[in-house]
Design an enzyme around this catalytic site. Sequence first.
Site, PDB file in Angstrom:
ATOM      1  CD  GLU A  58      -2.050   5.942 -19.682  1.00 17.49           C
ATOM      2  OE1 GLU A  58      -1.133   5.633 -18.910  1.00 17.49           O
ATOM      3  OE2 GLU A  58      -2.505   7.104 -19.784  1.00 17.49           O
ATOM      4  CG  ASP A  59      -4.285   1.888 -17.734  1.00 16.38           C
ATOM      5  OD1 ASP A  59      -3.254   1.881 -18.429  1.00 16.38           O
ATOM      6  OD2 ASP A  59      -4.394   2.547 -16.692  1.00 16.38           O
TER       7      ASP A  59
END
Length: 302
Positions: A58-59
């Site tokens: 996600e990051d």
Amino acid sequence: MNRIDCAIEFAAYAHRHQFRKGSQIPYISHPFGVAMILLEAKCKEEVVMAGLLHDTLEDTDTTDEDLRSRFGEEVLRLVQGASEPDKSLSWEERKEHTLEFLKSADLSTRQLSCADKLHNLRSVRRDFAVLGDEVWNKFKRGYDKQKWYYVNLVESLGYASRFPLLDTFQSEVESFFMGLEFSAEEKSCRRNPKFFDAMFECLFAAPERVAQIEDELGENGQLGCKRAVFDRIERCRQGDAECAEKKEEIYRYFTSRGIDFEIDSEGTDIIISACAAMQETFRLYPHEVYHHLRRSLKKGRL
């Protein structure tokens, strides 16, 4: 190398330029903290590894294939489950998706999510002790929305089944967001399946058996809670307006989850009144009452 060591190094490198929200604390402290919670909870190795890696998709620029090739399909699946699928959606839409997804997720996925949210909550509590209400300025949504999310996470995480780590998370949510406090006797009852088995059995048992159960509860220091529950049952059956609304909510919840009741029967009213009384006495979530009822039905106590 040990697989967990490999995950530590991979996560540390992937998050090397990132910091915790509104601070200069290296971001890797969060995945490490999540993994430590999962280790303490004696979760499987793959779940601990996923805890270390849960924000990489996600990051960071980590890909599915990066995780699959290094850590295997199961770790990838768990990390995918911990990742929000569409960042273009609003905060509310993304959180609603998470809440719905967790209701049907497997235990490993729910353990991972629970540890993630527990570590985040503990970070918020530490910051709140220093900053007070200013802590909410760090987030896209303030106190009210954060409370809504955390409170509903407990219901979603426990929807399919309870697990020990959820007890810890629920206690911290109740303390921080809800200010709930319980007596020693209430604490000995509200997470005790045997106590609720006894409550359901007392509904229809012969007087001699009820007396025997009460003797056992008295020896355990739980008789006061039993009496409090049955006092509420009596009020519910006498038509208390607030209790009637609670009974209707519980009835809809149970039937939505597949429990069939005999319509307009005294037995149904007694059971639903008892569930409403237990929920109110111990501030239980709907899924907690449901699991207690299902267990008693399977054991033939009702």
